[in-house]
Design an enzyme around this catalytic site. Sequence first.
Site, mmCIF file in Angstrom:
data_model
loop_
_atom_site.group_PDB
_atom_site.id
_atom_site.type_symbol
_atom_site.label_atom_id
_atom_site.label_comp_id
_atom_site.label_asym_id
_atom_site.label_seq_id
_atom_site.Cartn_x
_atom_site.Cartn_y
_atom_site.Cartn_z
ATOM 1 N N ASP A 189 -25.894 -57.840 10.072
ATOM 2 C CA ASP A 189 -26.663 -56.419 10.103
ATOM 3 C C ASP A 189 -26.111 -55.378 9.653
ATOM 4 O O ASP A 189 -24.577 -55.381 9.662
ATOM 5 C CB ASP A 189 -26.096 -56.364 11.854
ATOM 6 C CG ASP A 189 -27.642 -55.896 12.413
ATOM 7 O OD1 ASP A 189 -28.612 -54.848 11.565
ATOM 8 O OD2 ASP A 189 -28.357 -56.576 12.936
ATOM 9 N N ASP B 162 -30.872 -52.186 8.851
ATOM 10 C CA ASP B 162 -31.327 -51.550 10.447
ATOM 11 C C ASP B 162 -32.185 -50.068 9.856
ATOM 12 O O ASP B 162 -31.629 -49.629 9.159
ATOM 13 C CB ASP B 162 -29.865 -51.151 11.308
ATOM 14 C CG ASP B 162 -30.340 -50.576 12.387
ATOM 15 O OD1 ASP B 162 -31.136 -51.355 13.186
ATOM 16 O OD2 ASP B 162 -30.404 -49.759 12.837
ATOM 17 N N GLU C 299 -35.280 -53.443 8.073
ATOM 18 C CA GLU C 299 -36.241 -53.231 8.777
ATOM 19 C C GLU C 299 -37.342 -51.722 9.265
ATOM 20 O O GLU C 299 -36.550 -51.589 8.410
ATOM 21 C CB GLU C 299 -34.942 -53.022 10.163
ATOM 22 C CG GLU C 299 -35.849 -53.322 11.888
ATOM 23 C CD GLU C 299 -35.436 -52.683 12.592
ATOM 24 O OE1 GLU C 299 -35.907 -52.878 13.906
ATOM 25 O OE2 GLU C 299 -34.342 -51.168 12.437
ATOM 26 N N HIS D 228 -34.497 -58.198 19.516
ATOM 27 C CA HIS D 228 -33.093 -57.491 21.056
ATOM 28 C C HIS D 228 -33.768 -56.460 20.914
ATOM 29 O O HIS D 228 -33.082 -56.013 22.452
ATOM 30 C CB HIS D 228 -31.696 -57.513 20.055
ATOM 31 C CG HIS D 228 -31.882 -56.523 19.227
ATOM 32 N ND1 HIS D 228 -32.075 -56.752 17.867
ATOM 33 C CD2 HIS D 228 -31.207 -55.183 19.065
ATOM 34 C CE1 HIS D 228 -31.982 -56.374 16.659
ATOM 35 N NE2 HIS D 228 -31.873 -54.689 17.242
ATOM 36 N N ASP D 229 -35.242 -55.394 20.444
ATOM 37 C CA ASP D 229 -35.945 -55.112 20.849
ATOM 38 C C ASP D 229 -36.932 -54.955 21.410
ATOM 39 O O ASP D 229 -37.867 -54.321 22.140
ATOM 40 C CB ASP D 229 -35.476 -53.661 19.321
ATOM 41 C CG ASP D 229 -34.913 -53.392 18.640
ATOM 42 O OD1 ASP D 229 -33.979 -53.742 19.076
ATOM 43 O OD2 ASP D 229 -34.442 -52.794 17.958
HETATM 44 C C1 NOJ Z 1 -32.799 -50.431 14.949
HETATM 45 C C2 NOJ Z 1 -32.356 -51.893 16.305
HETATM 46 O O1 NOJ Z 1 -32.361 -52.450 15.829
HETATM 47 C C3 NOJ Z 1 -32.010 -50.834 17.360
HETATM 48 O O2 NOJ Z 1 -31.856 -52.070 18.531
HETATM 49 C C4 NOJ Z 1 -31.193 -49.464 17.081
HETATM 50 O O3 NOJ Z 1 -31.441 -49.243 18.677
HETATM 51 C C5 NOJ Z 1 -32.233 -49.371 16.411
HETATM 52 N N1 NOJ Z 1 -32.266 -49.854 14.992
HETATM 53 C C6 NOJ Z 1 -30.919 -47.859 15.734
HETATM 54 O O4 NOJ Z 1 -29.708 -47.757 15.021
#
Ligand code: NOJ
Length: 569
Positions: A98, A206, A263, A335-336
């Site tokens: 990541d 990210d 992402e 994970h989000d």
């Molecule tokens: C996306 C990540 O997947 C998330 O978990 C994070 O809180 C935010 N970006 C900030 O890095």
Amino acid sequence: MTEPWWKATTVYQIYPRSFADADGDGIGDLAGITRRLDHLAELGVGVLWLSPIYPSPQDDAGYDISDYRDIDPTFGTLADFDRLLAALHERGIKLVMDLVVNHTSDEHPWFAESRSSRDSPKRDWYWWRSPRPGMEAGAPGAEPTNWRSAFSGPAWELDEATGEYYLHIFSRKQPDLNWENPEVRQAVYATMRWWLDRGVDGFRMDVINFISKAPALPDGHGDGGAFVSGSEHYLCGPRIHEFLAEMRREVFADRDELLTVGEMPGVTVEEARLFTDPARAELDMVFQFEHVQLDQGGSKWELRPLRLFDLKASLGRWQAGLAETGWNSLYWGNHDQPRAVSRFGDDREHRVRAAKMLATVLHMHRGTPYVYQGEELGMTNYPFAGIEDFRDIESLNHYAEAVATGDPPEHVLASLRKMGRDNARTPMQWDGSEHAGFTTGTPWLAVNPNHVEINAAAARADPDSVFHHYRRLIALRRDEPVVAHGDFTMLLSSDERVYAFTRRLGDSELLVLGNFSGDAVAAGVPDAERWAGAELIVGEANGDPLALRPWEGRVLRARPAPGARAGSR
Ligand code: NOJ
């Protein structure tokens, strides 16, 4: 032209805090992951994406990094990391790290230096601004812009010592790096090369479409009270393509067999095509967010029912938009996001069938599928009782802000239970023992009580489990060119219960069906007679191949037309 290797592979995502704890401190670690690699090998995945393991104050669970070139002691050491990497490579699995470089932690030495004085040589590595003209620093509304943080409240924090504000699109402990400054970019590229030299195989980047901001940082438009998103000034901003092309040249030139995935919240199909067009040499693929926002209103906390019609329209548009140029990433969860089977399927009576159907539909799309840990077991959302059960900064901040502005706590909790990120972060369920075999200590976040029934040991022992279904799908993508490379045609676009599409490559044609309802339904596909005699390659035989039980999914392979030469392509 040979096709890139990542078109026929499947990626598995590990959230290290919650995967496997080897030292008994209640938090997952690298040694724990290394011990569990046979699980990944058995599934057949080709790549592991590891969420952040770098030193971090853990304000946002590791997405706030204070040193890009080391391992957080909670997770282990660089030696543990090298052992994990070697063990993965021995099994033919690549490792994608990541990369979190839109922001650092406020405890990163770069930021410590930047905040030390207005004259610091690193002042310009972050976004520092004076209070709004005519206003006193610290006065309500004196923030330099009206932008809102993704984690509630303003996106600016005042540094009392120097009298200026710094920008943080996420938490106040995650200051945004200023990518306009070439030294910042070179420092990031050097870090990336350092990990590649160590042997890693690529990066998941990210919120990488946030790195180019409109340098004047104008106020955001829209009606969101005192603070509005402002994202129109930093989402796919003016220099984003230039920065990513530069990164490609500086970091990836002369290196093969890597994978890059960006992402990109809010990215459009048209933008995604530019980012992933091989001729432009930016990224291999991006994560888009459209399909995980269809059950939300203006914010992720405003729940609304998902209409299958919208899901098909959205995913179908992405399939068509990236058919000729570019490439899709495919995911239901990470994970989000809440757990896929709870969100898109049925996590009660038909849990197993629904989890398999969701997997079938997703994995048969064109693109690279991502499996989030526990999804292959059909893990579900957690039964959170009250706010004290949550750990995630996003949920805690939202609760505090919403309740303070008069939302009834039960109402706020109802949306946290459905959408909160901790649903995905409860520990991996390895077996039916105490703490699900995740740890011998006290888990940092509670284990779902349903681990007694839903766990990896039980799934491996049951040939009809969700786990073995994922194995079959992952193998199909690897072995059947039509799955990796075939074209995609959506069928029944207005049917509210059945998701149906075909994949075709030469003479090879598949029909994929998914029943997104608790009713038994007949899939009214065109050419039904031909498909009624097709070969079932995924799913359970049940008489008529077009008759679907509640939440059932199937893949059928067309039989060669009479007279077609056997083996002809
Ligand atoms: C996306 C990540 O997947 C998330 O978990 C994070 O809180 C935010 N970006 C900030 O890095």
